[in-house]
Design a protein around this motif. Structure first.
Motif, PDB file in Angstrom:
ATOM      1  N   ILE A  67      78.995  51.833  70.529  1.00 33.42           N
ATOM      2  CA  ILE A  67      77.178  52.169  70.517  1.00 33.42           C
ATOM      3  C   ILE A  67      77.167  51.810  71.926  1.00 33.42           C
ATOM      4  CG2 ILE A  67      74.977  51.109  69.904  1.00 33.42           C
ATOM      5  CD1 ILE A  67      76.563  49.530  68.118  1.00 33.42           C
ATOM      6  N   PRO A  68      76.892  53.196  72.448  1.00 33.44           N
ATOM      7  CA  PRO A  68      76.218  53.279  74.078  1.00 33.44           C
ATOM      8  C   PRO A  68      75.418  51.949  73.760  1.00 33.44           C
ATOM      9  CG  PRO A  68      75.718  54.764  72.520  1.00 33.44           C
ATOM     10  CD  PRO A  68      76.001  53.985  71.586  1.00 33.44           C
ATOM     11  N   VAL A  69      75.490  51.117  74.816  1.00 29.25           N
ATOM     12  CA  VAL A  69      75.022  49.795  75.256  1.00 29.25           C
ATOM     13  C   VAL A  69      74.394  50.512  76.566  1.00 29.25           C
ATOM     14  CG1 VAL A  69      74.912  47.377  75.789  1.00 29.25           C
ATOM     15  CG2 VAL A  69      75.894  48.662  73.651  1.00 29.25           C
ATOM     16  N   VAL A  70      73.589  50.208  76.753  1.00 26.98           N
ATOM     17  CA  VAL A  70      72.972  50.804  78.632  1.00 26.98           C
ATOM     18  C   VAL A  70      72.443  49.024  79.617  1.00 26.98           C
ATOM     19  CG1 VAL A  70      71.319  51.533  80.088  1.00 26.98           C
ATOM     20  CG2 VAL A  70      72.386  53.130  78.295  1.00 26.98           C
ATOM     21  N   PHE A  71      72.244  48.932  79.883  1.00 20.88           N
ATOM     22  CA  PHE A  71      71.694  47.588  80.895  1.00 20.88           C
ATOM     23  C   PHE A  71      70.934  48.235  82.081  1.00 20.88           C
ATOM     24  CE2 PHE A  71      75.313  45.446  78.885  1.00 20.88           C
ATOM     25  CZ  PHE A  71      75.005  44.333  78.534  1.00 20.88           C
ATOM     26  N   PHE A  72      69.532  47.008  82.049  1.00 22.15           N
ATOM     27  CA  PHE A  72      68.598  47.793  82.691  1.00 22.15           C
ATOM     28  C   PHE A  72      68.892  46.010  83.454  1.00 22.15           C
ATOM     29  CE2 PHE A  72      67.927  50.121  79.619  1.00 22.15           C
ATOM     30  CZ  PHE A  72      67.583  51.628  80.209  1.00 22.15           C
ATOM     31  N   ASP A  73      67.948  46.592  84.758  1.00 25.32           N
ATOM     32  CA  ASP A  73      67.320  45.184  85.592  1.00 25.32           C
ATOM     33  C   ASP A  73      66.780  44.388  84.827  1.00 25.32           C
ATOM     34  OD1 ASP A  73      66.568  44.266  88.119  1.00 25.32           O
ATOM     35  OD2 ASP A  73      65.977  45.897  89.355  1.00 25.32           O
ATOM     36  N   PRO A  74      67.174  42.988  85.278  1.00 25.52           N
ATOM     37  CA  PRO A  74      66.587  42.257  84.343  1.00 25.52           C
ATOM     38  C   PRO A  74      65.485  41.724  85.325  1.00 25.52           C
ATOM     39  CG  PRO A  74      68.174  41.610  85.949  1.00 25.52           C
ATOM     40  CD  PRO A  74      68.582  42.938  85.920  1.00 25.52           C
ATOM     41  N   THR A  75      65.365  41.793  86.363  1.00 29.11           N
ATOM     42  CA  THR A  75      63.738  41.264  87.316  1.00 29.11           C
ATOM     43  C   THR A  75      63.363  41.992  86.571  1.00 29.11           C
ATOM     44  OG1 THR A  75      65.992  40.925  89.327  1.00 29.11           O
ATOM     45  CG2 THR A  75      63.270  41.201  89.579  1.00 29.11           C
ATOM     46  N   VAL A 108      71.827  54.044  70.051  1.00 32.25           N
ATOM     47  CA  VAL A 108      71.294  53.387  71.458  1.00 32.25           C
ATOM     48  C   VAL A 108      70.496  51.938  71.381  1.00 32.25           C
ATOM     49  CG1 VAL A 108      69.491  54.852  71.898  1.00 32.25           C
ATOM     50  CG2 VAL A 108      70.902  53.501  73.517  1.00 32.25           C
ATOM     51  N   ILE A 109      71.472  51.016  72.635  1.00 35.61           N
ATOM     52  CA  ILE A 109      70.539  50.163  72.479  1.00 35.61           C
ATOM     53  C   ILE A 109      70.142  49.743  73.835  1.00 35.61           C
ATOM     54  CG2 ILE A 109      71.715  47.126  72.143  1.00 35.61           C
ATOM     55  CD1 ILE A 109      73.807  47.567  70.214  1.00 35.61           C
ATOM     56  N   GLY A 117      71.291  37.533  75.428  1.00 32.39           N
ATOM     57  CA  GLY A 117      72.641  37.338  75.052  1.00 32.39           C
ATOM     58  C   GLY A 117      72.585  36.807  73.511  1.00 32.39           C
ATOM     59  N   PRO A 118      73.717  36.137  73.692  1.00 25.50           N
ATOM     60  CA  PRO A 118      74.794  35.779  74.737  1.00 25.50           C
ATOM     61  C   PRO A 118      75.424  36.859  74.741  1.00 25.50           C
ATOM     62  CG  PRO A 118      75.435  35.259  72.526  1.00 25.50           C
ATOM     63  CD  PRO A 118      74.155  35.473  72.629  1.00 25.50           C
ATOM     64  N   GLN A 119      76.544  37.315  76.601  1.00 26.62           N
ATOM     65  CA  GLN A 119      76.565  38.800  76.236  1.00 26.62           C
ATOM     66  C   GLN A 119      78.128  39.194  75.589  1.00 26.62           C
ATOM     67  OE1 GLN A 119      77.788  39.208  81.152  1.00 26.62           O
ATOM     68  NE2 GLN A 119      79.108  40.707  80.503  1.00 26.62           N
ATOM     69  N   SER A 120      78.731  38.695  75.431  1.00 28.60           N
ATOM     70  CA  SER A 120      79.646  38.248  74.210  1.00 28.60           C
ATOM     71  C   SER A 120      79.240  39.131  72.940  1.00 28.60           C
ATOM     72  CB  SER A 120      80.692  37.303  73.623  1.00 28.60           C
ATOM     73  OG  SER A 120      79.559  36.186  72.741  1.00 28.60           O
ATOM     74  N   VAL A 121      78.047  38.988  72.913  1.00 30.04           N
ATOM     75  CA  VAL A 121      77.249  39.790  71.328  1.00 30.04           C
ATOM     76  C   VAL A 121      77.292  41.193  72.062  1.00 30.04           C
ATOM     77  CG1 VAL A 121      75.692  40.732  69.984  1.00 30.04           C
ATOM     78  CG2 VAL A 121      76.216  38.260  70.546  1.00 30.04           C
ATOM     79  N   GLN A 122      76.849  41.602  73.513  1.00 32.61           N
ATOM     80  CA  GLN A 122      76.097  42.704  73.846  1.00 32.61           C
ATOM     81  C   GLN A 122      77.737  43.377  74.053  1.00 32.61           C
ATOM     82  OE1 GLN A 122      74.725  40.733  77.000  1.00 32.61           O
ATOM     83  NE2 GLN A 122      72.409  41.747  76.472  1.00 32.61           N
TER      84      GLN A 122
END
Length: 335
Positions: free
Chosen positions: A154-162, A133-134, A141-146
């Motif tokens: 691979i499970p990639v979980v994005f969280f609030d960047p603030t 998990v990531i 980033g870059p977002q292209s890598v994510q």
């Protein structure tokens, strides 16, 4: 408010391992600089190797549902080191196999860094770690890598960047939910909120409200002042002060330092990152930036610095960070 802080000042808050040190200048210096030190910046786990309730499905900040079936090999990467710190504080530090360069605390010293040049993710480095998990966000980033990592299954979980003080509890709980340890998340939120409340209580009731400017410094090439949304603004305000940049009308998170911007902000004190201050030659170098000497903070040489990877992480150490800064701002002083 005019204070002369002794270079020998040392304040310890019992039970937290927090130290607010006096000036790091040579004896006899007139500098009123103080270094706020978190004696042990490693987050204290709320439990040890908790048993996760998996699989679990969460919806990331990007709106994508992600199913996590295994948290045994976690990569945590963001600009601030927040997710690595939260993972450790939840009791899953042994499962952390990759981190960003901002996560510098002792507990992760042996965990491989997956960011190249500080803020760029390396797909190869991450894939070589075989993560299950990531945890990430758009501050890195870059977002292209994510997207490449997600495409690899691979499970990639994005969280609030603030990063704000108000957002700390939700951020902690969101990470805990993704890793399948929601009860540990609740316990960590409760502890962190208690530490934040204790830090607020350190602000003297009769203290004159200071205007503090947060400066982001990286050598002479990058000198910026924080404004609305910098993250430092909510930290400064929580400590009973006014964010000078925001109060002067700066509506973006950071703008280049100019004499006009500094004079308009008229800060009573500067808050900076330790490495950033060192990169310009310390307090003496700071005074050479146009406009600094014309501010109340510059005239009184009132500067507070704190370790780069700690001050704006806004994670489980937030309350402890605030307590150290409160001591540095309001601690004992020579008259």
């Amino acid at each position: 408010m005019s204070k002369r802080w002794t270079a020998a000042a040392l304040v310890v808050i019992a039970g937290f391992g927090l130290v607010a040190c006096g000036s790091n200048e040579q004896p006899g210096s007139t500098h009123q600089a103080r270094t706020a030190v978190l004696e042990d910046s490693s987050p204290v786990p709320v439990s040890k190797n908790p048993v996760a309730s998996l699989p679990t499905t969460v919806t990331g900040f990007d709106g994508v549902p992600v199913t996590i079936t295994d948290n045994s090999r976690i990569v945590a990467a963001d600009r601030y080191g927040t997710f690595a710190a939260t993972t450790v504080a939840l009791g899953l530090g042994d499962n952390l196999v990759g981190r960003d360069t901002s996560a510098k605390f002792p507990a992760v010293a042996d965990v491989p860094v997956v960011t190249v040049g500080g803020q760029s993710l390396s797909a190869e480095a991450i894939l070589n770690l075989n993560p299950t998990v990531i945890l990430t966000d758009t501050t890195i980033g870059p977002q292209s890598v994510q997207e490449q990592l997600r495409a690899a299954g691979i499970p990639v979980v994005f969280f609030d960047p603030t990063r704000t003080l108000e957002g700390v509890p939700n951020q902690i709980q969101a990470v805990a939910d993704a890793l399948g340890v929601p009860e540990q998340g609740k316990a960590l939120v409760s502890r962190t909120e208690g530490e934040i409340a204790a830090a607020r209580d350190l602000v003297p009731d009769n203290a004159e409200q200071l205007k503090i400017a947060f400066l982001y410094l990286r050598g002479t090439a990058i000198t910026m002042i924080g404004g609305d949304g910098s993250g430092a603004d909510s930290l400064i305000e929580a400590l009973g002060a006014v964010d000078a940049g925001t109060a002067s009308g700066i509506t973006s998170n950071f703008v280049a330092i100019t004499s006009e911007a500094l004079i308009a902000a008229a800060p009573d004190a500067f808050l900076v990152m330790t490495d950033g201050l060192a990169s310009i030659g310390g307090v003496d170098g700071l005074e050479k930036i146009p406009g600094i000497a014309q501010t109340p903070a510059g005239k009184n040489q009132r500067v507070i610095d704190m370790e780069d990877g700690v001050i704006l992480s806004f994670g489980p150490n937030t309350g402890r960070v605030m307590q150290v800064l409160a001591e540095a701002i309001y601690g004992p002083a020579d008259s």
